[in-house]
Scaffold this motif. Structure first.
Motif, PDB file in Angstrom:
ATOM      1  N   ASN A 268       0.630  -1.122  -0.154  1.00  0.00           N
ATOM      2  CA  ASN A 268       0.178   0.086   0.023  1.00  0.00           C
ATOM      3  C   ASN A 268       0.867   1.273   0.049  1.00  0.00           C
ATOM      4  O   ASN A 268       0.210   2.484  -0.073  1.00  0.00           O
ATOM      5  CB  ASN A 268      -0.911  -0.015   1.248  1.00  0.00           C
ATOM      6  CG  ASN A 268      -1.873  -1.223   1.289  1.00  0.00           C
ATOM      7  OD1 ASN A 268      -2.134  -1.414   0.305  1.00  0.00           O
ATOM      8  ND2 ASN A 268      -2.151  -1.742   2.625  1.00  0.00           N
TER       9      ASN A 268
ATOM     10  N   THR B  28      -7.670  -4.308 -15.526  1.00  0.00           N
ATOM     11  CA  THR B  28      -6.239  -4.755 -15.237  1.00  0.00           C
ATOM     12  C   THR B  28      -5.781  -5.485 -16.477  1.00  0.00           C
ATOM     13  O   THR B  28      -4.669  -5.417 -16.930  1.00  0.00           O
ATOM     14  CB  THR B  28      -6.094  -5.831 -14.079  1.00  0.00           C
ATOM     15  OG1 THR B  28      -6.985  -7.079 -14.299  1.00  0.00           O
ATOM     16  CG2 THR B  28      -6.630  -5.176 -12.854  1.00  0.00           C
TER      17      THR B  28
ATOM     18  N   GLN C 297      -8.296  -1.792  -8.948  1.00  0.00           N
ATOM     19  CA  GLN C 297      -8.456  -0.517  -8.057  1.00  0.00           C
ATOM     20  C   GLN C 297      -9.759  -0.683  -7.491  1.00  0.00           C
ATOM     21  O   GLN C 297     -10.729  -0.078  -8.330  1.00  0.00           O
ATOM     22  CB  GLN C 297      -7.933   0.650  -9.014  1.00  0.00           C
ATOM     23  CG  GLN C 297      -6.380   0.647  -9.217  1.00  0.00           C
ATOM     24  CD  GLN C 297      -5.460   0.396  -8.331  1.00  0.00           C
ATOM     25  OE1 GLN C 297      -5.615   1.364  -7.224  1.00  0.00           O
ATOM     26  NE2 GLN C 297      -4.704  -0.354  -8.398  1.00  0.00           N
TER      27      GLN C 297
END
Length: 242
Positions: free
Chosen positions: A58, A155, A81
């Motif tokens: 992260n 993705t 996301q």
């Protein structure tokens, strides 16, 4: 905040000169390590790692320098996301598991306790994997089946145009069912049946032992009907089923 002693200890284990430099950048390893900690300690540990400059999925993994030990995240695996907080990510299954064909459900019960979050399950067929993989995720409650599918498809658009993901957010409840009057009544009734069966079995066992002792001593059983409560107890007596 993280003090000098805390950061020094973390640097010894995960800093550029340590054996484990870059390991927290592997999402599956990082998630597995966090899951071994008590739930209340996970956000604190992750926060301290970020404050001390230890790369995590992260924070820092895409742009950290460590001499000859670069820790850039792999360009081949792009995580969807989903707008998750750190806590939501901890209660989600690792995306890297889904990319390898391993089912990973995350933690539904813990996700229910996160404010403004919901739990969903996506069926994903990653490139090179020939069967659907179940991926449990804890996401903001603003996300729905369609938006999650779109995030996963983004993705690898070419692949997911042929094998679109399928997400289900309404198969499991957001929280445990409420104790309504009907639920309380049914639970009370079932508990009463359990008590009645146990009591009848205990009474029947004592009566059977008393009859056996009387026969052994040569005493004759008294004639007459059994009291009503003993007759009722026989209806719930488990001995005939032993």
């Amino acid at each position: 905040g993280a003090g000098p002693r805390c950061c020094k200890a973390l640097d010894e284990y995960f800093g550029p000169d340590s054996t484990f430099w870059g390991c927290p950048c592997y999402a599956d390893l990082f998630q597995e390590a966090l899951l071994n900690l008590p739930a209340f300690a996970r956000p604190l540990v992750e926060q301290r790692m970020v404050e001390c400059g230890i790369p995590t999925p992260n924070s820092g993994c895409r742009a950290t320098a460590g001499g000859g030990n670069e820790t850039e995240a792999s360009d081949e695996i792009i995580e969807p996301q989903l707008g998750q907080s750190g806590t939501m990510q901890q209660y989600s299954g690792p995306w890297s598991y889904a990319t390898k064909g391993y089912d990973s459900y995350g933690e539904w019960f813990q996700c229910m306790g996160v404010q403004d979050a919901r739990y969903c399950v996506s069926l994903v067929t990653y490139p090179g994997i020939y069967s659907e993989t179940k991926w449990g995720i804890c996401v903001p409650d603003t996300m729905n089946d369609t938006s999650i599918n779109e995030a996963i498809a983004a993705t690898k658009p070419d692949h997911y145009a042929l094998s679109p993901p399928k997400t289900y957010c309404d198969l499991v409840p957001k929280r445990l069912p409420d104790w309504t009057a009907g639920a309380i009544g049914m639970t009370t009734f079932l508990l009463f049946l359990v008590f009645l069966t146990g009591a009848a079995t205990a009474v029947g066992y004592v009566a059977r032992r008393a009859e056996a002792k009387a026969r052994k001593d040569g005493a004759e059983a008294e004639a007459g009907e059994a009291p009503w409560y003993l007759a009722l107890a026989k209806c719930w007596y488990l001995h005939p089923n032993w």
